[in-house]
Design an enzyme around this catalytic site. Structure first.
Site, PDB file in Angstrom:
ATOM      1  N   LYS A  72       1.844  -3.614   6.289  1.00  0.00           N
ATOM      2  CA  LYS A  72       2.198  -3.527   4.863  1.00  0.00           C
ATOM      3  C   LYS A  72       3.883  -3.567   4.825  1.00  0.00           C
ATOM      4  O   LYS A  72       4.519  -4.359   3.909  1.00  0.00           O
ATOM      5  CB  LYS A  72       1.622  -2.619   4.436  1.00  0.00           C
ATOM      6  CG  LYS A  72       0.100  -3.009   4.045  1.00  0.00           C
ATOM      7  CD  LYS A  72      -0.105  -4.035   3.349  1.00  0.00           C
ATOM      8  CE  LYS A  72      -1.568  -4.419   3.038  1.00  0.00           C
ATOM      9  NZ  LYS A  72      -1.936  -5.682   2.441  1.00  0.00           N
TER      10      LYS A  72
ATOM     11  N   SER B 231       0.805  -1.274  -0.018  1.00  0.00           N
ATOM     12  CA  SER B 231      -0.021  -0.019  -0.056  1.00  0.00           C
ATOM     13  C   SER B 231       0.706   1.137   0.099  1.00  0.00           C
ATOM     14  O   SER B 231       1.900   1.263   0.629  1.00  0.00           O
ATOM     15  CB  SER B 231      -0.939  -0.011   1.281  1.00  0.00           C
ATOM     16  OG  SER B 231      -1.441   1.283   1.382  1.00  0.00           O
ATOM     17  N   SER B 232       0.424   2.545  -0.407  1.00  0.00           N
ATOM     18  CA  SER B 232       1.244   3.447  -0.685  1.00  0.00           C
ATOM     19  C   SER B 232       1.185   4.255   0.792  1.00  0.00           C
ATOM     20  O   SER B 232       1.864   5.092   0.865  1.00  0.00           O
ATOM     21  CB  SER B 232       0.629   4.554  -1.641  1.00  0.00           C
ATOM     22  OG  SER B 232      -0.720   4.810  -1.434  1.00  0.00           O
ATOM     23  N   CYS B 233       0.378   3.678   1.570  1.00  0.00           N
ATOM     24  CA  CYS B 233       0.581   4.160   3.167  1.00  0.00           C
ATOM     25  C   CYS B 233       1.929   3.692   3.690  1.00  0.00           C
ATOM     26  O   CYS B 233       2.336   4.272   4.812  1.00  0.00           O
ATOM     27  CB  CYS B 233      -0.749   3.391   3.981  1.00  0.00           C
ATOM     28  SG  CYS B 233      -2.394   3.957   3.574  1.00  0.00           S
TER      29      CYS B 233
ATOM     30  N   TYR C  51      -1.770   0.083  10.094  1.00  0.00           N
ATOM     31  CA  TYR C  51      -1.753  -0.737   8.642  1.00  0.00           C
ATOM     32  C   TYR C  51      -0.554  -0.588   7.749  1.00  0.00           C
ATOM     33  O   TYR C  51      -0.143  -1.653   7.265  1.00  0.00           O
ATOM     34  CB  TYR C  51      -3.117   0.067   7.905  1.00  0.00           C
ATOM     35  CG  TYR C  51      -3.316  -0.361   6.561  1.00  0.00           C
ATOM     36  CD1 TYR C  51      -3.833  -1.738   6.355  1.00  0.00           C
ATOM     37  CD2 TYR C  51      -2.874   0.176   5.347  1.00  0.00           C
ATOM     38  CE1 TYR C  51      -4.209  -2.240   5.124  1.00  0.00           C
ATOM     39  CE2 TYR C  51      -3.198  -0.265   4.203  1.00  0.00           C
ATOM     40  CZ  TYR C  51      -3.831  -1.487   3.875  1.00  0.00           C
ATOM     41  OH  TYR C  51      -4.099  -2.165   2.584  1.00  0.00           O
TER      42      TYR C  51
ATOM     43  N   HIS D 276     -13.248   3.870   2.145  1.00  0.00           N
ATOM     44  CA  HIS D 276     -12.046   4.781   1.713  1.00  0.00           C
ATOM     45  C   HIS D 276     -12.994   5.990   0.915  1.00  0.00           C
ATOM     46  O   HIS D 276     -14.261   5.969   0.932  1.00  0.00           O
ATOM     47  CB  HIS D 276     -11.537   4.132   0.390  1.00  0.00           C
ATOM     48  CG  HIS D 276     -10.510   3.288   0.975  1.00  0.00           C
ATOM     49  ND1 HIS D 276     -10.786   1.858   0.917  1.00  0.00           N
ATOM     50  CD2 HIS D 276      -9.548   3.098   1.564  1.00  0.00           C
ATOM     51  CE1 HIS D 276      -9.723   1.071   1.470  1.00  0.00           C
ATOM     52  NE2 HIS D 276      -8.918   1.933   1.968  1.00  0.00           N
TER      53      HIS D 276
END
Length: 307
Positions: A136, A103-105, A132, A176
């Site tokens: 990841k 994820s770009s998180c 989160y 989201h």
């Protein structure tokens, strides 16, 4: 080729299974009752029994800012356990190919330039979804470590930007941004509301890709897996402001009211655009523009959610 797909009932998983190329493979798509990824022994036994040749790890506890703030323990613990249990069991059962969805998180907060793959763990994570993100990052690093110990294992991580589309969660409290805004604006139209609140000033920028495009990327990656980079961003290469998304969704839904900004609400990172340089070199590009994607997603909302 026999492929195990985790998270097959989520938005990404269902788009993968509906893609035309899915018919070229034998997919194992167990529900949680068949495979509980939180149980390491159960995961190991499942892989021993079914012996997939390729794994796509798309399962996860997901949600928007509100859900992440409210349930940080689940977002950290469950996502981390699922990733670690599956990836280590795959290695222990000598399964050579695994595509992990990140994820770009995972990227540090406060970076205005496009986020390239080398920035992982190079700065503080965004607090609103830190749990989160940590999970990841751990899964991506575990894939790297396994490859480092034995290059015969091809365990790689695709890092999508934000996603939206069919089979998303349309819940104003837990989903989201795009499905939440579609729901909120559709309800405003139905109730005759003349104004809608936007969290923050609306100037934060986000990159959202249509989920069918990610499914198409995944089949491209399977066909070219040996030359795929270890970690690879998968996105558009450009972004829009939150205000832009509200404007497009309002046009598609048919909302003619006004927007007000609630400056007391959190907005997360001011910008989160991923660098698509390696993706372009890999030879893939997304196809669906924002207006088309929003229109298709709204039609799904009308046909399957509202009914």
């Amino acid at each position: 080729m026999k492929i195990l797909l985790t998270g097959a009932r989520g938005m990404v998983g269902r788009n993968i299974l509906e893609h035309p190329e899915s018919k070229n493979f034998e997919f194992l798509s167990p529900a949680r009752a068949e495979l509980n990824l939180l149980d390491a022994l159960e995961v190991d036994n499942y892989l021993k029994k079914h012996n997939p040749e390729f794994i796509i790890h798309a399962a996860g506890v997901v949600g928007g800012i509100q859900a992440n703030i409210k349930n940080p323990v689940n977002f950290l613990v469950d996502n981390m356990l699922m990733g670690i249990n599956l990836i280590t069991a795959a290695r222990n059962n000598n399964i050579k190919n695994l595509l992990n969805l990140g994820s770009s998180c995972m990227y540090p907060r406060g970076i205005d330039s496009a986020l390239h793959e080398q920035l992982i763990l190079k700065g503080e994570l965004e607090p609103t979804n830190e749990g989160y993100a940590l999970a990841k990052v751990a899964a991506a690093r575990l894939c790297e470590y396994i490859v480092r110990e034995d290059p015969d294992f091809l365990y790689k991580t695709a890092i999508p930007c934000n996603l939206y589309g069919k089979y998303d969660k349309f819940d104003a409290q837990n989903s989201h941004m795009i499905p939440a805004v579609i729901t909120k604006i559709a309800e405003a139209v139905a109730q005759g509301q003349e104004n809608i609140n936007i969290w923050g000033d609306g100037e934060a920028r986000r990159e959202f890709m249509y989920a069918e495009d990610l499914a198409e990327f995944i089949f491209y990656a399977i066909d070219n897996f040996s030359r795929m980079p270890q970690n690879l961003n998968v996105g558009l290469g450009y972004d829009y402001s939150i205000n832009d998304y509200y404007k497009v969704i309002a046009e598609v839904v048919g909302y003619a009211g006004t927007f007000k900004h609630d400056l007391t609400k959190p907005v997360g990172m001011r910008r989160k655009l991923i660098d698509s340089t390696l993706l372009a070199q890999f030879g893939w590009k997304s196809k669906t523009d924002l207006n088309t994607g929003i229109t298709k997603t709204y039609q799904y909302f009308l046909n399957e959610v509202v009914k």
